[in-house]
Structure formats: C-alpha cells, structure tokens
Design a protein around this motif. Structure first.
Motif, PDB file in Angstrom:
ATOM      1  N   ARG A 235       0.632  -1.062   0.131  1.00  0.00           N
ATOM      2  CA  ARG A 235      -0.047   0.137  -0.009  1.00  0.00           C
ATOM      3  C   ARG A 235       0.904   1.119   0.068  1.00  0.00           C
ATOM      4  O   ARG A 235       0.251   2.420  -0.134  1.00  0.00           O
ATOM      5  N   ARG A 236       2.081   1.116   0.221  1.00  0.00           N
ATOM      6  CA  ARG A 236       3.076   2.342   0.105  1.00  0.00           C
ATOM      7  C   ARG A 236       4.357   1.921  -0.531  1.00  0.00           C
ATOM      8  O   ARG A 236       4.890   0.954   0.076  1.00  0.00           O
ATOM      9  N   GLY A 237       4.906   2.960  -0.924  1.00  0.00           N
ATOM     10  CA  GLY A 237       6.332   2.627  -1.728  1.00  0.00           C
ATOM     11  C   GLY A 237       6.959   3.964  -2.251  1.00  0.00           C
ATOM     12  O   GLY A 237       6.351   4.746  -2.644  1.00  0.00           O
ATOM     13  N   TYR A 238       8.364   3.436  -2.660  1.00  0.00           N
ATOM     14  CA  TYR A 238       9.024   4.819  -3.176  1.00  0.00           C
ATOM     15  C   TYR A 238      10.037   4.110  -4.010  1.00  0.00           C
ATOM     16  O   TYR A 238      11.003   3.078  -3.342  1.00  0.00           O
ATOM     17  N   THR A 239      10.271   4.168  -5.112  1.00  0.00           N
ATOM     18  CA  THR A 239      11.247   3.593  -6.332  1.00  0.00           C
ATOM     19  C   THR A 239      11.846   4.490  -7.166  1.00  0.00           C
ATOM     20  O   THR A 239      11.147   5.422  -7.406  1.00  0.00           O
TER      21      THR A 239
END
Length: 315
Positions: A235-239
């Motif tokens: 539900r939460r990410g950063y790439t």
C-alpha cells in the motif's frame, strides 16, 4: 525571544528541559480549564474550543503547538493553529497578559544551561541536511503537499574512512558505499515527510538499495544508485534512482561537499502523512553536507523518536 524545540524530546525524554516543559503544559491546561470556553490562553476565536490544549491532550496525548511563556514557566498563551489572524491574536493577547502579570525573576544555573536534552552526533560524524519535496503537486490536492520535509542524516567516522580509503583506487573504477550508510539512507531518509512525521521503512521493506561511487580522482567521486522500497501490504512505496557527487579533503578524507538527489515515484499514505497526491507522484529527496550549528543539536527523526541510535547506526 523565539524558541523552537522537538516535542518528542520535551515530552518523552528525561531531562531538565522536559521537566520544565511538562510543568508548563500542566499550568496551561489548568489555566484553560479556568474558563468555560477554554480560550483564555489561546489565539482562537472567542467561544471556540477546538484548539483547547486539554482536548488535544485527551485525544492524542500530544502537547505540540505554540506557547507564550515567561522564563519562570508562567503561561501566557497557547495555540496549535497556523492561521495568521489567530497567531496575531494570540501574540497580542499574550503580550497584554505578560504586561499585566509579569513573570518573577529566575536564575538559570550553569548545570541547567549545559544539560543536553537530545542525543547529539559523535564529534567525528559528518552531518547532512535532508530535504524532501513533491514538485508541482496537483492544485486539487492538499496544500500541505507544497511543503518541505527536513531532517538531518549522520555519517559515522568508520564509514567516512572506508570511503576515503576506497577512493584511492584507479581512476574510472567504482566501488560500493558501506552497506550501513546505504541502508540508513534508504530506511530513514528516503521517506515522504512533506506533510508531517513519516513512517520509517522496516528492514524487510527494503526490496533493493544500491549506491556506488565512480572515482574521478582521489578527492572526487561520482555517485549513482537505485532503490525500491515497499511495505509488505503493497500500500505504500517509493522507487527511483540516486545521483550525485562527493568531494573529499585530500589529507583527512572528510566530506567537503556532497550533493545527492533521490528522484523517484511514491504512492500511499503514512500514519501521520495522509492526503498525499494521487498515486503515483514524484518525490525528490536531497542530501547536502552542512555546518549549521543546529545540525549538531537536532538529531535525525529516527533517533529523536526512539531516543537511541541502535537501529540508526546499524540499520
């Protein structure tokens, strides 16, 4: 005199400053309870109770806000609002109360002045400023997305020495930066703190994190890397990617100039950072070396939250 302080230090950590501040909180709550509206010591509009400190503490046990206070701990005003008209009203009313009931003279001892109220970096640590921005957020989302996230990052002496030693290799070759530094950046600084206190990444949520240095000279390095961070729920990410430069002092290997930028795509809300732009949104996190005096006083968010460096130093 205007003073800014970390509520986590002043509320949870054991110090002389904490004792003084919590006494102020209790005095402010008692003064607000002395009137029906709860507005006696606030900058809110008459008859409004939503900014009352008693209610705030009951709901979240959180004393953060703006206080007007005498050196002896006498409370003259409180609000947790940011509306300019309310702040002006708070300051005007607080000044009137100050003049009517001035504080008593107090003596601050040398021990009180010297007492630390937060964990500070080791003298040999390199401190970096960290900034987070969401470039050009949609006008339809919360105005909080136009803010700037700020933090400090510590680079320990052993990590600096390792990088300085590896930088003596042949020109054009590359090496991987110390894993502790890379994981510290990923877990505790590649976060969206634009709208408030962010969730740090758990160790298992680092899908990948790499940061390498190409040797331009023994004192100049070109930095590059990639990262992929995501919660187990998805539900939460950063790439994204990392790019920058690092300059070292010729004899000591200390960092004389760092410019590092994380540029990536984020999605999902944190516990205390809702109202993010529609997914996916671009998030920038920048790092640069600093000699600001406050950088040796204010700890990183992770350290301040838990009042220890265990996870931070060995992530």
């Amino acid at each position: 005199m205007a003073v800014s302080a970390n509520t986590q230090d002043l509320q949870w950590h054991r110090s002389l400053a904490q004792k003084w501040f919590l006494e102020l909180v209790h005095k402010t709550m008692a003064a607000q309870l002395s009137t029906r509206s709860g507005s006696k010591l606030s900058g809110q509009r008459p008859g409004s109770a939503e900014l009352d400190l008693n209610r705030q503490m009951a709901q979240s046990n959180d004393p953060q806000g703006m206080y007007i206070v005498g050196a002896d701990g006498t409370p003259y005003g409180f609000t947790n609002d940011h509306e300019p008209a309310d702040i002006s009203r708070l300051m005007d009313d607080g000044l009137k109360r100050f003049r009517t009931h001035p504080p008593r003279p107090v003596t601050i001892s040398a021990a009180e002045k010297a007492a630390a109220f937060s964990i500070t970096p080791p003298p040999t640590a390199q401190v970096l400023q960290v900034f987070a921005r969401i470039p050009a957020p949609p006008s339809t989302c919360s105005v909080l997305n136009n803010g700037i996230g700020r933090d400090f990052c510590w680079v320990y002496a052993a990590e600096q020495k390792t990088i300085a030693r590896l930088a003596q290799g042949p020109k054009g070759t590359a090496f991987v930066l110390p894993a502790t530094l890379v994981r510290r950046i990923a877990r505790f600084h590649l976060v969206d703190d634009v709208r408030g206190t962010p969730n740090m990444w758990e160790a298992s949520e680092i899908r990948s994190a790499q940061l390498s240095a190409q040797i331009l000279s023994p004192t100049q390095l070109q930095l590059s890397g990639r990262f992929d961070l995501k919660t187990a729920s998805g539900r939460r990410g950063y790439t994204g990617k990392l790019e920058g430069t690092l300059e070292l002092a010729p004899t000591t290997g200390q960092w004389t100039r760092l410019r590092l930028l994380a540029d990536g795509t984020a999605f999902g809300a944190g516990t205390f950072t809702p109202n993010q732009p529609p997914a996916p949104y671009r998030l920038l996190v920048g790092f640069l070396n600093t000699s600001l005096p406050e950088s040796r006083i204010v700890p990183p968010e992770e350290v301040a939250t838990y009042n220890r460096t265990t996870r931070y130093q060995s992530p």
